[in-house]
Design an enzyme around this catalytic site. Structure first.
Site, short mmCIF file in Angstrom:
data_model
loop_
_atom_site.label_atom_id
_atom_site.label_comp_id
_atom_site.label_asym_id
_atom_site.label_seq_id
_atom_site.Cartn_x
_atom_site.Cartn_y
_atom_site.Cartn_z
N ARG A 25 0.71 -1.48 0.16
CA ARG A 25 0.03 0.09 0.14
C ARG A 25 0.81 1.43 0.17
O ARG A 25 0.29 2.35 -0.02
CB ARG A 25 -0.87 -0.02 1.09
CG ARG A 25 -1.98 -1.05 1.12
CD ARG A 25 -2.98 -0.77 2.11
NE ARG A 25 -4.48 -1.15 1.88
CZ ARG A 25 -5.38 -1.30 2.87
NH1 ARG A 25 -5.24 -0.84 3.98
NH2 ARG A 25 -6.68 -1.74 2.42
N LEU A 27 4.20 4.12 -1.08
CA LEU A 27 4.75 4.45 -2.47
C LEU A 27 5.40 3.58 -3.13
O LEU A 27 5.29 3.21 -4.43
CB LEU A 27 5.64 5.57 -2.09
CG LEU A 27 6.56 6.37 -3.12
CD1 LEU A 27 5.36 7.13 -4.06
CD2 LEU A 27 7.61 7.08 -2.76
N TYR A 149 16.78 4.40 11.73
CA TYR A 149 16.35 3.91 10.60
C TYR A 149 17.32 3.16 9.91
O TYR A 149 17.23 2.03 9.39
CB TYR A 149 15.32 4.62 9.97
CG TYR A 149 14.82 4.45 8.41
CD1 TYR A 149 13.65 3.72 8.37
CD2 TYR A 149 15.39 4.55 7.32
CE1 TYR A 149 13.17 3.05 7.32
CE2 TYR A 149 14.94 4.18 5.98
CZ TYR A 149 13.75 3.48 6.07
OH TYR A 149 13.06 3.09 4.80
N LYS A 153 18.14 -0.68 8.46
CA LYS A 153 18.19 -1.01 7.00
C LYS A 153 19.63 -1.71 6.45
O LYS A 153 19.75 -2.61 5.94
CB LYS A 153 18.08 0.08 6.19
CG LYS A 153 16.43 0.62 5.99
CD LYS A 153 15.61 -0.45 5.55
CE LYS A 153 14.25 -0.21 5.19
NZ LYS A 153 13.49 -1.14 4.58
N THR A 177 17.31 5.77 -4.39
CA THR A 177 17.77 7.11 -4.02
C THR A 177 16.30 7.92 -3.53
O THR A 177 15.26 7.20 -3.54
CB THR A 177 18.36 7.70 -5.38
OG1 THR A 177 18.51 9.34 -5.10
CG2 THR A 177 17.23 7.90 -6.42
N ASN A 178 16.05 9.24 -3.82
CA ASN A 178 14.97 9.95 -3.34
C ASN A 178 14.10 9.54 -4.35
O ASN A 178 13.96 9.78 -5.54
CB ASN A 178 15.22 11.36 -3.42
CG ASN A 178 16.23 11.84 -2.53
OD1 ASN A 178 16.25 11.65 -1.13
ND2 ASN A 178 17.27 12.80 -2.84
N HIS A 192 8.31 14.99 2.25
CA HIS A 192 9.65 15.26 1.71
C HIS A 192 9.69 16.54 0.77
O HIS A 192 8.74 17.04 0.36
CB HIS A 192 10.43 14.13 0.89
CG HIS A 192 10.61 13.05 2.06
ND1 HIS A 192 10.26 11.55 1.83
CD2 HIS A 192 11.42 12.90 3.11
CE1 HIS A 192 10.59 10.90 2.81
NE2 HIS A 192 11.43 11.63 3.50
#
Length: 323
Positions: A25, A27, A149, A153, A177-178, A192
């Site tokens: 669900r 992005l 975080y 990861k 990346t972003n 963001h």
């Protein structure tokens, strides 16, 4: 173990193979589901948090025992901004470690053929060389504002590597990346830079504002990748890459915050003035990932920043403004 690349490891020819997308669900997960469906995969297993709490080991074990997926894409994570990371550090390290450990171990135990773990560019040191190569991992201190975080990861990458080394199991990791695109977070307090700019210009346009003022000088360089490109890269890696080292996933294209703001302003159609508050901090001067390894495997991004912004704004108008 040696890395294997190219067509000889192509493994996803069976479009009916069962694929579990964890975090479908969000992005990233929603884009991966769209891409898999677009490519003809028909047997996707999708569970909401209410249906399957990935932090509960027994529930995850039971799920894998019953469903027995062939492939797993681990895109589920607890994410948040600087304030959330600083306020709830135990949640950010604990929840993510639980999710990763439970899913990776159960996937191995129940015969999953291949797993793709997705991380973040925040795994790299605060002052990493630019562009940032995969080899920069664990060479210096992390950015303190999201280290909880990031450490989780990094542990996910190392867990995949450990299972590959000890068991010969095909677990790989990708570091995006972003990202931006449909299903992004447009919340005014914790989004963001790109969705935040889009929302601000849209609201200024609707309210007839004369000016939008952005923090800083606009000089920092950033890299952005449309989430549909990320999804394409994920399916590509799952199909074509088998290696110990994680793989950076970026666009390779840099843009200044000023250029980004001008482009978002144009896409949104805000005709007022764009101003800069130079008393506010700029942040890191440059942040670009070295994605040459992925390029050498034969993958390149397809969505231009302008086209991606237009598509994202269309989604924003239909899905955020009309709520």
């Amino acid at each position: 173990m040696a890395e294997t690349i190219g067509s000889e490891v192509s493994s996803m020819s069976d479009k009916s193979a069962k694929i579990f997308v964890a975090g479908h669900r969000g992005l990233v997960g929603s884009a991966i589901v769209r891409k898999l469906q677009e490519q003809g995969f028909t047997n996707l297993v999708l569970k909401t948090h209410a249906e399957l709490d990935l932090t509960r080991q027994a529930d995850v074990e039971s799920f894998f025992s019953q469903e027995k997926p062939v492939y797993v894409i681990l895109a589920a994570a607890k994410v948040g901004g600087i304030h959330a990371n600083n306020t709830y550090p135990a949640d950010f390290i604990g929840v993510n470690l639980q999710i990763q450990t439970n899913v990776i171990h159960s996937a191995y135990e129940h015969g999953v053929k291949k797993l793709l773990f997705l991380g973040s560019s925040c795994i790299y040191p605060k002052f990493a060389p630019q562009p940032i190569p995969e080899s920069a991992l664990l060479t210096a201190s992390l950015e303190p504002t999201n280290e909880w975080y990031a450490i989780a990861k990094i542990a996910g990458i190392k867990t995949c590597q450990a299972y590959r080394i000890q068991h010969g199991w095909d677990a790989i990791s990708g570091m995006p990346t972003n990202l931006y695109g449909p299903n992004d977070n447009f919340h005014p307090e914790n989004s963001h830079v790109l969705p935040a700019l889009m929302r601000r210009f849209h609201e200024a346009k609707v309210n007839g504002a004369e000016e939008v003022v952005v923090w800083g000088t606009g000089s920092p360089l950033r890299e952005f990748l449309h989430v549909d490109d990320l999804a394409d890269a994920c399916v590509f890696l799952l199909d074509r890459y088998s290696g110990l080292e994680h793989v950076n996933i970026g666009s390779g294209q840099e843009v200044t915050i000023r250029e980004l703001a001008e482009l978002v302003k144009e896409v949104v159609g805000f005709e007022g003035k764009l101003g800069w508050d130079c008393t506010k901090p700029d942040g890191t001067p440059r942040k670009l990932m070295d994605s040459s390894k992925l390029a050498s495997l034969g993958w390149t991004p397809k969505v231009s920043l302008r086209d991606g912004l237009s598509q994202t704004y269309d989604w924003y108008l239909k899905n955020v403004c009309n709520r």
